[in-house]
Design an enzyme around this catalytic site. Structure first.
Site, PDB file in Angstrom:
ATOM      1  N   GLY A 293      60.454  28.964 -14.559  1.00  0.00           N
ATOM      2  CA  GLY A 293      61.301  29.292 -16.012  1.00  0.00           C
ATOM      3  C   GLY A 293      61.135  30.597 -15.782  1.00  0.00           C
ATOM      4  O   GLY A 293      61.237  31.362 -15.818  1.00  0.00           O
ATOM      5  N   GLU A 329      62.481  34.329 -24.538  1.00  0.00           N
ATOM      6  CA  GLU A 329      61.322  34.487 -24.677  1.00  0.00           C
ATOM      7  C   GLU A 329      61.406  35.529 -25.678  1.00  0.00           C
ATOM      8  O   GLU A 329      59.984  36.496 -26.191  1.00  0.00           O
ATOM      9  CB  GLU A 329      61.197  35.976 -22.848  1.00  0.00           C
ATOM     10  CG  GLU A 329      61.360  34.196 -22.299  1.00  0.00           C
ATOM     11  CD  GLU A 329      60.203  33.188 -22.478  1.00  0.00           C
ATOM     12  OE1 GLU A 329      59.320  32.980 -22.892  1.00  0.00           O
ATOM     13  OE2 GLU A 329      61.062  31.832 -21.671  1.00  0.00           O
TER      14      GLU A 329
HETATM   15 ZN   LIG Z   1      59.215  29.373 -24.929  1.00  0.00          ZN
END
Ligand SMILES: [Zn+2]
Length: 883
Positions: A293, A329
């Site tokens: 991830g 992000e």
């Molecule tokens: Zn996150």
């Protein structure tokens, strides 16, 4: 204090506004956590000397700290660190050597006891320690990969929620913000990247080079980042911030897409938040190996390479994945980093917002991807979890950090994001944005609770946001809106009634339980697009007069933004079906999803749902076709051996005309959605054992070995999967060899993942052996058994996992233990499998893994009961004759 349970303990119907008042705005003094609040850090000056070959490191630091109340003890976190020396000075106290700290293993803390009580004031705590470099991708770890020059490894960190205490002794709770100034000694060939820019590189003893970084702003320890190795950086600028894409050597060409996305997104988010990104640089770092991830470390985001890099000519699937991840992000740089949740019970503040913001940004810059429809599919998956008894509220009590790790789930991300989507729609885009701007401006550099967000959104919109939010965030589950209507004097009077939606027909016991009432923002419009003003249903039922008249079909939640299910009376449902192709895309998606959910909960006959599924050959929207594919998977999941061939024939009959129209090759002028639908249909046909698709896939795979360009990027995964599905030993071996040769992580994932699709049990055995083979990337190893199970070999995969349990447990991060084993059992409809999973977990797994196991157990038992209810109906509908 468990506020949610206190609220739900009230008997009978409950409006949850009382609960909302129970939640207080952020206050450091009352924030949960194990650290005493009388000593707080201000700045850590940290020096690290890793020894990668020995898997060890040395560290030393000087911490400037503030004693706020006279104390005899200094508590701070440390785990797997051996402190070798410590001293304290300041506030009139000469440098005093401290004795060995007491270790509180349960709290993962060190406790220093200075010779005299410390009066309020500032002190310097100096210490040195030794620690461990891990092989699993957690805390400080080595990330191995294959480069053209041979086997290599990066040194990297990943800390959320509580790994920083394994790098340095620190106050490792999110409300304890501090500045960090790092320096690190590394071999000369290594480049180091951290949160802040490097200010100096100088040779030191032992042939090493010391890199010193600028001080970070005050921030939580879970955001610390350090990555080092043979790296290269591709750089651009956005609004004066230097943006870097950092890769291992030789992959610069694959950084271009991410760089353009990162620049575009930073500029857009600077505008949206109204507070510019505060650091001088923002690096996006691609880790090639076992890290999964992405993690939003301030100024130094880390990604698995497959979620950041897109090879030249790469597929649109890759671009969509990378864009969405970079957006998520980047949103965290404000929501999470600049403003941080006070404690892990409000983790959803970080994650739901970043999830919502990523979809908003992807939609804005890539409308062709129709990402809101995709987001609705993910929300529907969260709703499936949220309708079962093992669900939990978005905001849930977290007593210690190990519990926080299980909070990173679909309820936190997707229910939270779904609620924000619904709330934005109700408040209006401008009021919502203004509220977010005010919230960021007011709380920058600090921490918050949900109450702070509701206060800002309430002030900006003039709406009772805290009251609206409370049941959605503090209570589990969501409502079903039952809708009927009558015509009075040419106006339609719409009746709405809410009740808790449950995944299964309610038992007598469940029906007697107290039910939550939600304040439901809902738009009531028509199929033709008339009306649709947002109203708030704030009681058990309401009547709404629709001035548009009674002719056009009534449509509730036309935009599909509601986190609720809708059940129309039969005449209203029939009127919508009659207008099906003309309905908005969002409405067709919602009707199908509601119908599938009502089918599973025993409130919709199978025949009605099959009639909706039958419309898929004419369906232009990718997301709606994908939804029907998941319906087919649902039917396949409850089919017994007698019914399986009929379900496969039904799937082929449904999907093949559409696939035939699309063809195997991309065509000039086709849409993104057509390009993305083609591989999904091809893989679904192969899973249904369509002979023609299996043969053609194998031919195309064989050709692609000699001519890689013969398969378009959008189809490489599908062709590999289909070839593997029908593979003989030679084809399986060709695929395995290609996987091993691959240098890009995405290619390795694709080919190793495809091997697991093999139908041949002997090849499934060979694939399972790779789950414990060192040459296979760690992340792939962890997923292989679950993939083999999904391909029809669940019993064999479970047996393999049992036989190799100790090797598998040693290989995965500790908090992935439960997930790894649960994933193997997950698709089962067998109560016996649920029994075996639970028995295994109780005997072999840590207690922290049990919530995940219980959720999976619940899913399996729910499917087993669904099978018992629905299978006779399914067999009758598909004409399956008894054996
Ligand atoms: Zn996150």
């Amino acid at each position: 204090m468990n506020r949610t349970l206190r609220c739900l303990a009230v008997a009978g119907l409950l409006l949850a506004s009382a609960c909302a008042r129970a939640e207080a705005p952020f206050s450091f003094a009352t924030t949960p956590g194990a650290l005493p609040k009388d000593v707080v850090p201000i700045e850590h000056v940290v020096h690290l000397v890793p020894d990668a070959a020995a898997h060890r490191f040395r560290g030393e630091q000087r911490v400037l700290l503030e004693v706020r109340r006279t104390t005899r003890e200094i508590h701070l976190h440390a785990l797997e660190l051996e402190v070798t020396s410590a001293s304290l000075s300041g506030n009139g106290m000469p440098r005093t050597v401290l004795g060995a700290p007491r270790v509180d293993a349960d709290k993962q803390m060190l406790v220093f006891t200075p010779p005299r009580a410390l009066r309020p004031g500032r002190y310097r705590l100096a210490m040195a320690w030794r620690g461990v470099i891990n092989t699993a991708a957690e805390a400080l770890f080595l990330d191995p990969y294959r480069s053209p020059a041979g086997e290599r490894a990066l040194l990297a960190t990943d800390f959320e929620p509580s790994g920083a205490r394994r790098l340095l002794p620190c106050w490792d709770e999110p409300a304890f913000r501090a500045r960090f100034r790092f320096s690190v000694d590394l071999p000369a060939a290594s480049t180091a990247v951290s949160n802040m820019p490097a200010t100096r590189r100088e040779p030191v003893a032992g042939g090493l080079v010391r890199t010193t970084f600028a001080a970070t702003p005050s921030m939580p320890s879970y955001l610390i980042a350090l990555v080092a190795g043979e790296l290269e950086r591709t750089e651009g600028v956005a609004d004066g911030t230097r943006i870097g894409i950092v890769t291992t050597e030789g992959k610069r060409a694959s950084a271009a897409f991410a760089l353009a996305a990162a620049q575009e997104l930073l500029h857009d988010f600077n505008g949206y938040f109204g507070t510019p990104y505060p650091l001088p640089k923002l690096d996006h770092i691609a880790l090639p190996g076992g890290f999964q991830g992405a993690m939003e470390n301030w100024g130094a985001i880390i990604y698995n390479e497959a979620t950041l890099l897109v090879a030249p000519g790469g597929s649109e699937q890759s671009m969509q994945r990378v864009y969405g991840t970079v957006a998520h992000e980047t949103a965290h740089q404000w929501f999470g980093n600049l403003v941080t949740m006070a404690w892990w019970d409000d983790l959803w503040l970080n994650e739901a917002f970043a999830t919502w913001m990523a979809t908003r940004a992807s939609n804005r810059f890539h409308p062709q991807w129709q990402v809101w429809l995709d987001a609705a599919l993910r929300r529907d998956e969260a709703m499936a979890l949220d309708a079962r008894p093992t669900t939990h509220p978005v905001r849930q009590p977290i007593n210690k950090e190990s519990e926080a790790e299980s909070a990173f789930d679909d309820i936190t991300y997707e229910k939270g994001a779904g609620f924000l989507r619904m709330l934005e729609d109700h408040l209006g885009e401008a009021a919502f944005r203004d509220g977010i701007r005010a919230y960021v401006a007011r709380h920058r550099g600090s921490n918050t609770t949900a109450a702070d967000l509701w206060a800002a959104l309430g002030a900006a919109s003039g709406q009772p946001v805290a009251e609206i939010a409370s049941a959605w965030i503090e209570a589990p589950g969501f409502p079903l809106l039952s809708v009927d209507a009558r015509c009075e004097a040419g106006q339609r009077v719409v009746g709405l009634r809410q009740s808790a939606f449950r995944a299964e027909p309610a038992s007598a016991r469940a029906s007697a339980e107290p039910s939550t009432l939600w304040r439901v923002p809902v738009r009531i419009g028509t199929a033709g697009g008339v009306g649709g003003e947002s109203i708030l249903l704030d009681g058990a039922s309401a009547e709404v007069t629709q001035r548009a008249g009674c002719d056009d079909a009534l449509l509730v939640d036309p935009g599909n933004v509601g986190y609720f299910r809708v059940r129309y009376s039969q005449p209203l449902f029939d009127a919508l079906l009659a207008r099906w192709p003309a309905l908005p895309d969002s409405a067709r998606l919602k009707l199908g999803a509601d119908s599938a959910a009502l089918l599973q909960s025993g409130q919709q006959p199978l025949a009605s749902h099959l009639a909706l599924m039958a419309r898929v050959p004419d369906e232009p929207r990718l997301a709606i076709s994908s939804r029907v594919l998941s319906d087919l998977a649902l039917l396949g999941g409850i089919a017994d051996e007698a019914a399986k061939p009929a379900v496969r024939r039904y799937a082929i009959g449904l999907l093949k005309p559409r696939f035939a129209a699309l063809g195997w090759s991309e065509r000039a002028g086709e849409s993104s959605e057509e390009r993305l639908l083609r591989p999904r249909l091809a893989m679904a046909l192969a899973e249904a054992d369509d002979a023609e698709t299996l043969v053609e896939g194998r031919v195309r795979f064989a050709r692609s070995l000699a001519e890689p360009q013969s398969v378009p990027a959008s189809m490489t995964t599908a062709v590999a999967q289909i070839a593997a599905r029908g593979a003989d030993a030679a084809t399986w071996e060709q695929l395995r060899a290609r996987a091993e040769r691959a240098l890009a992580t995405e290619d390795k994932f694709r080919d190793y993942g495809a091997l697991a699709a093999a139908k041949d049990p002997a090849l499934a055995e060979r694939t399972m052996a790779l789950a414990t083979a060192v040459e296979v990337p760690q992340l792939v190893r962890h997923r292989l058994l679950a993939a083999v199970a999904r391909a029809g070999h669940r019993e064999a995969a479970w047996a393999y996992a049992q036989a190799h349990a100790s090797a598998l447990l040693a290989d995965v991060k500790r908090y992935d233990n439960g997930k790894t084993f649960a994933a193997i059992a997950q698709g089962s409809a067998s109560a016996a499998m649920a029994d075996r999973l639970v028995a295994f977990a109780q005997a072999e797994l840590p207690a922290d893994a049990l919530p995940e196991i219980r959720r999976t157990e619940d899913e399996i038992r729910t499917r087993a009961r669904l099978q018992a209810r629905l299978l006779p109906e399914l067999k009758a509908a598909l004409g399956v004759t008894p054996l």
